[in-house]
Design a protein around this motif. Structure first.
Motif, short mmCIF file in Angstrom:
data_model
loop_
_atom_site.label_atom_id
_atom_site.label_comp_id
_atom_site.label_asym_id
_atom_site.label_seq_id
_atom_site.Cartn_x
_atom_site.Cartn_y
_atom_site.Cartn_z
N SER A 132 0.83 -1.20 0.00
CA SER A 132 0.00 0.00 0.00
C SER A 132 0.86 1.25 0.00
O SER A 132 2.03 1.24 0.40
N GLU A 133 0.28 2.34 -0.45
CA GLU A 133 1.04 3.59 -0.65
C GLU A 133 1.45 4.28 0.64
O GLU A 133 2.25 5.22 0.62
N LEU A 134 0.91 3.84 1.77
CA LEU A 134 1.37 4.30 3.07
C LEU A 134 1.71 3.06 3.89
O LEU A 134 0.97 2.08 3.90
N CYS A 135 2.84 3.10 4.58
CA CYS A 135 3.27 1.99 5.43
C CYS A 135 2.97 2.36 6.89
O CYS A 135 3.22 3.51 7.31
N LEU A 136 2.43 1.41 7.66
CA LEU A 136 2.12 1.68 9.06
C LEU A 136 3.32 1.37 9.94
O LEU A 136 3.75 0.23 10.05
N GLY A 137 3.85 2.40 10.58
CA GLY A 137 4.96 2.23 11.51
C GLY A 137 4.45 1.83 12.89
O GLY A 137 3.53 2.46 13.41
N THR A 138 5.04 0.79 13.46
CA THR A 138 4.53 0.24 14.72
C THR A 138 5.54 0.36 15.87
O THR A 138 5.45 -0.38 16.84
N MET A 139 6.46 1.30 15.78
CA MET A 139 7.44 1.47 16.84
C MET A 139 6.78 1.80 18.18
O MET A 139 7.33 1.53 19.24
N ASN A 195 -1.70 -2.64 3.83
CA ASN A 195 -1.21 -4.01 4.04
C ASN A 195 0.26 -4.08 4.45
O ASN A 195 0.80 -5.16 4.64
N PHE A 196 0.93 -2.93 4.62
CA PHE A 196 2.38 -2.86 4.80
C PHE A 196 2.69 -2.45 6.24
O PHE A 196 2.49 -1.29 6.62
N LEU A 197 3.17 -3.38 7.07
CA LEU A 197 3.47 -3.11 8.47
C LEU A 197 4.98 -3.08 8.68
O LEU A 197 5.69 -3.97 8.23
N ASP A 198 5.46 -2.07 9.41
CA ASP A 198 6.89 -1.92 9.66
C ASP A 198 7.17 -2.03 11.15
O ASP A 198 6.58 -1.32 11.96
N THR A 199 8.07 -2.94 11.52
CA THR A 199 8.47 -3.10 12.91
C THR A 199 9.96 -3.42 12.97
O THR A 199 10.67 -3.30 11.97
N ALA A 219 7.32 -6.16 7.56
CA ALA A 219 8.74 -5.83 7.50
C ALA A 219 9.29 -5.73 8.91
O ALA A 219 8.68 -5.08 9.77
N THR A 220 10.41 -6.37 9.16
CA THR A 220 11.09 -6.21 10.44
C THR A 220 12.58 -6.06 10.19
O THR A 220 13.04 -6.12 9.05
N VAL A 279 4.14 5.87 8.33
CA VAL A 279 3.34 6.73 9.21
C VAL A 279 3.10 6.00 10.53
O VAL A 279 2.43 4.99 10.58
N GLY A 280 3.69 6.51 11.57
CA GLY A 280 3.50 5.93 12.89
C GLY A 280 2.25 6.48 13.54
O GLY A 280 1.80 7.59 13.21
#
Length: 340
Positions: free
Chosen positions: A14-21, A49-53, A81-82, A277-278
């Motif tokens: 997806s065009e925005l990634c969700l930051g999960t810090m 659909n794009f999760l960043d950790t 993504a990790t 985007v967190g």
């Protein structure tokens, strides 16, 4: 949300990634499990659909929360993504760094916390200036061949190291790094000197962290709101304030939030970019999601680029000179008018 291909791959994100810090309440800040679930639900319902950790985020709690969430979801819908590199325990001298031993250990621990059999995108988190890049790329390729990782990327690393790594990957038939995670925003444009041109050359997608300058570009610090930025931060200096005011002016013109303008700017710079985007509050995510409906005109971009312009240094500024004519027969250089 629209979907984009990640780097030179067929992976759709997806065009925005969700930051999960911020998933977890360790270190005196963040959001609990229930609120994190609510944020991920809203993100997924919007097409995200794009999760960043990362293994270190909240001492592993971020990955654990995502793992619990994915246990009740369609795992294949999400691109997780990790990262590895930073010390997440004190068990041994190799519990940090870019070395293969730490890489393999970190992957196994992340898989357990995420409750999954595979990681979609595996980043080197930060360059340690010790481990040879060929050791890193060979290790990552082994993980891909083992099916524990689908794609690899790199974060917070000098451009020359990334370039060497991807050149080696191409030569050796290893999995290339398809994503580059770096700090990039209107108040942090120094990656334009080397990192972003390098990413464009290799077809890498840039995933900017802190695209809102730690919240500074939302204007909240101008309004006197408290935050986690240190008072001496460059994100709060006179230059950052001037840039933020330019963002606010365009936001007022468009009837959107300053954050929407700042985020959109990172996606309209002529290279592949998916900002991270967190969110620790649902309201923050809901506002960030509105970015996908915003379009900045050429005039808007001109104003923002001028307000935030940096000196590219050498050779960047030298290359900006509009044609150094070379007379190959006479052997002299005739410098002509600069672009300004």
């Amino acid at each position: 949300m629209k979907y984009k291909l990640l780097g030179r791959s067929g992976l759709k994100v997806s065009e925005l990634c969700l930051g999960t810090m911020g998933f977890g309440t360790e270190n005196g800040w963040g959001t609990d499990k229930a609120a994190s679930f609510e944020i991920m639900d809203a993100y997924a319902n919007a097409g995200g659909n794009f999760l960043d950790t990362a293994n270190l985020y909240k001492n592993g709690t971020s990955e654990k929360i995502i793992g619990d969430y994915l246990s009740n979801q369609d795992r294949d819908y999400f691109v997780v993504a990790t990262k590895y590199s930073l010390k997440d325990n004190l068990t041994n001298p190799n519990a940090s760094g870019n070395n293969r031993k730490n890489m393999m250990r970190s992957v196994e621990e992340s898989l357990k916390r995420l409750k999954t059999d595979f990681i979609d995108l595996f980043y080197l988190h930060i360059w340690d200036d010790i481990t040879p890049i060929d050791e890193v790329l060979r290790g990552m390729d082994d993980l891909v061949r083992q099916g524990k990782v689908n794609y690899v990327g790199i974060s917070d690393t000098p451009a020359w190291v990334v370039a060497q790594g991807n050149t080696l990957a191409d030569l050796m038939g290893w999995s290339p790094m398809i994503a580059l995670q770096i700090e990039y925003s209107l108040i942090q444009r120094t990656p334009e000197r080397e990192l972003i041109p390098m990413a464009k050359h290799f077809g890498m997608t840039v995933t900017p962290w802190a695209p809102l300058g730690g919240g500074a570009l939302t204007g909240k610090y101008l309004r006197g709101e408290q935050g986690r930025i240190k008072p001496e931060s460059k994100r709060l200096n006179d230059n950052a304030v001037a840039i933020t005011k330019a963002v606010i002016a365009i936001a007022d013109e468009l009837g959107v939030s300053p954050g929407n303008v700042a985020l959109k700017w990172t996606t309209q710079q002529g290279f592949q970019s998916i900002p991270i985007v967190g969110a620790t509050k649902l309201s923050q995510l809901e506002d960030n999601l509105k970015t996908v409906d915003v379009t900045l005109t050429a005039e808007h971009l001109k104003k923002l680029n001028e307000a935030s312009a940096i000196d590219l240094g050498f050779p960047g500024e030298f290359f900006r000179e509009d044609a150094v004519k070379v007379n190959t027969f006479g052997g002299f250089y005739d410098k002509v008018e600069k672009r300004g």
